[in-house]
Design a protein around this motif. Sequence first.
Motif, PDB file in Angstrom:
ATOM      1  N   ALA A  11       7.929   5.863  -6.435  1.00 37.89           N
ATOM      2  CA  ALA A  11       8.061   5.695  -5.250  1.00 37.89           C
ATOM      3  C   ALA A  11       6.807   6.772  -5.084  1.00 37.89           C
ATOM      4  CB  ALA A  11       9.316   6.252  -4.949  1.00 37.89           C
ATOM      5  N   GLY A  12       6.328   7.090  -4.142  1.00 34.05           N
ATOM      6  CA  GLY A  12       4.765   7.732  -4.053  1.00 34.05           C
ATOM      7  C   GLY A  12       4.408   8.385  -4.184  1.00 34.05           C
ATOM      8  N   GLY A  13       4.286   8.144  -5.836  1.00 38.78           N
ATOM      9  CA  GLY A  13       3.557   8.371  -7.222  1.00 38.78           C
ATOM     10  C   GLY A  13       1.995   7.151  -7.499  1.00 38.78           C
ATOM     11  N   VAL A 205      -7.050  -2.767  -5.357  1.00 41.73           N
ATOM     12  CA  VAL A 205      -7.269  -2.323  -3.453  1.00 41.73           C
ATOM     13  C   VAL A 205      -7.060  -0.576  -3.836  1.00 41.73           C
ATOM     14  CG1 VAL A 205      -6.246  -3.303  -1.941  1.00 41.73           C
ATOM     15  CG2 VAL A 205      -6.943  -5.137  -2.865  1.00 41.73           C
ATOM     16  N   CYS A 206      -5.653  -0.560  -4.442  1.00 39.02           N
ATOM     17  CA  CYS A 206      -5.556   0.421  -3.951  1.00 39.02           C
ATOM     18  C   CYS A 206      -5.905   1.323  -5.556  1.00 39.02           C
ATOM     19  CB  CYS A 206      -3.811   0.766  -3.603  1.00 39.02           C
ATOM     20  SG  CYS A 206      -2.803  -0.203  -4.855  1.00 39.02           S
ATOM     21  N   HIS A 213      -3.863   4.033   2.598  1.00 39.00           N
ATOM     22  CA  HIS A 213      -3.782   5.243   3.850  1.00 39.00           C
ATOM     23  C   HIS A 213      -3.351   6.162   3.631  1.00 39.00           C
ATOM     24  CE1 HIS A 213      -8.350   3.433   3.968  1.00 39.00           C
ATOM     25  NE2 HIS A 213      -7.541   2.135   4.684  1.00 39.00           N
ATOM     26  N   GLY A 214      -3.030   7.247   3.050  1.00 32.60           N
ATOM     27  CA  GLY A 214      -1.236   8.105   3.541  1.00 32.60           C
ATOM     28  C   GLY A 214      -0.448   6.815   2.987  1.00 32.60           C
TER      29      GLY A 214
END
Length: 375
Positions: A11-13, A205-206, A213-214
Motif C-alpha cells: 500500500a502506497g509503495g 501507465v503508472c 498523480h499523488g
Amino acid sequence: MANPGYVPAAAGGPAMFAPPAADSQGPSAPPAGMFDSMPGYEGTVAGGGGGFLPPPMPAYPAPQPQPGNEQPHWNIPSISEDTARDAFVLFASSKCCYSSAPAKDGVITNMEAFNTYRYRLETFTEVRSTEWSHEPYNGQPVDAYAQPPPGPWDIPAKSPNFFMDSNQIIKVPYTSSMKNCHVCVGMGRKPCKDCAGAGNKVCWVCNGSGFRHGDDRCHHCSGRGRENCNHCHGQGSKQCDTCHGKQQLLVYIKLTVKWTNNSDNYVVEQSSGLQVDNLSTVSGKELFRDSQYMVYPVMGFPDPAVVQAAQRLVNEHQAKYSQTSRILQQRQTIELIPVTKVTYTWKGKSHIYFVYGNEFKVNADYPATCCCTVM
C-alpha cells in the motif's frame, strides 16, 4: 490458482518486480543423439548437407542417341510493308509519351530481312537429397528398425511431364521414431519471453508505482503496479511452437526429389544491328525438333554455326548433368526468327526500326518522344 509470479504492490509503495524466469528454452538445433543410425543413410544430417546422392548405375545399357535426318533449308518470306507499319503504330501507341506521327506519317524507303536461327538444348534431370526432419507427434506410425529402409533411389516418386520443373517430398519408410521435443525438453510449453515467465509485467501507465498523480490510484492496474502479460495471458508460458504442445516429435528422414529443366540457347549473330538479347523475348518458326533420352548433335544443318553450337552444348550438358543428376530426357530445337530492318523518312530525316519474332515486336530509336510533360 494464484499466479506465483505475481507480487502485489504494498500500500502506497511501488510494485515489486518478479524475478526473471530461468532460461529453459531448450537447444535451437536438434542434438546429434536425437537421430538414429539408419543403414544406407549414415551421412544424413538435419537441415540437409548430407552430400550429393549419385544415381545408381543403370541395370541395363542406356539407349544410344540416334542422329536425326538432314534438314532442308527453310526460310520465312519478308513481312509486308503494311505489317511493318501496323507493328510500328502499335509500338508507338503503347508508349504514353510517343507521338503517333512518325509511325503513321513516316515513309518507308527500304526493308531488309535478317532472319536468324536459335538453337535450344533442354536437359531434364532428377536430383535426390535427404535430411533428418521432424514434426509434432500425433499418433503417426513409428516404423524405425522394423526392416531396413529402402535406398534413396529405390523409393518410387511420381515424375511430372518431361521438361516441367517440379519437386516432391517423401518420408523415407522405416526411419520414423518418436523422441521428446528438444526445444521444450518434453514439457510442451516454454517460458514466455515477454514477461520472462512471470505472467505479469510492470504497468505501462503508472510505471509500477500503482499511482498516477499523488494519491490517485492507477485505474489500469487497479493500483497493483503490474498487469497480466497479454502474450501468454498471465500463464507465464506459451505452447511450444516445435511440438505444438504434444511434448513429443516424430523424427524421420525426408527425401526431396527435384526435377529441373536445364535449358541453354544459342542465337546466330546477324548483321542487322539489333541486339541478340532482344530475341530472347520472342518466338520463331520451329524448323527442327528432336527429343530422346540422349540426343545426338544436329547434323547437316545449312548454317555451320548451329551445328557447332549443338555439338558444344550437347557435350557440355551430358558431361555436366550426368555427374550430378539422373538425366531423364533431352530435347533440341531450331527456330528461324524473322528480323526485318525498316528504313523510313520523317520530316526530311532518315530513321530505322526493327520488327522481329512471330509477335512482330518493334525496337526503335523513336524520333518523337516528347508529346507529354511532367509537372
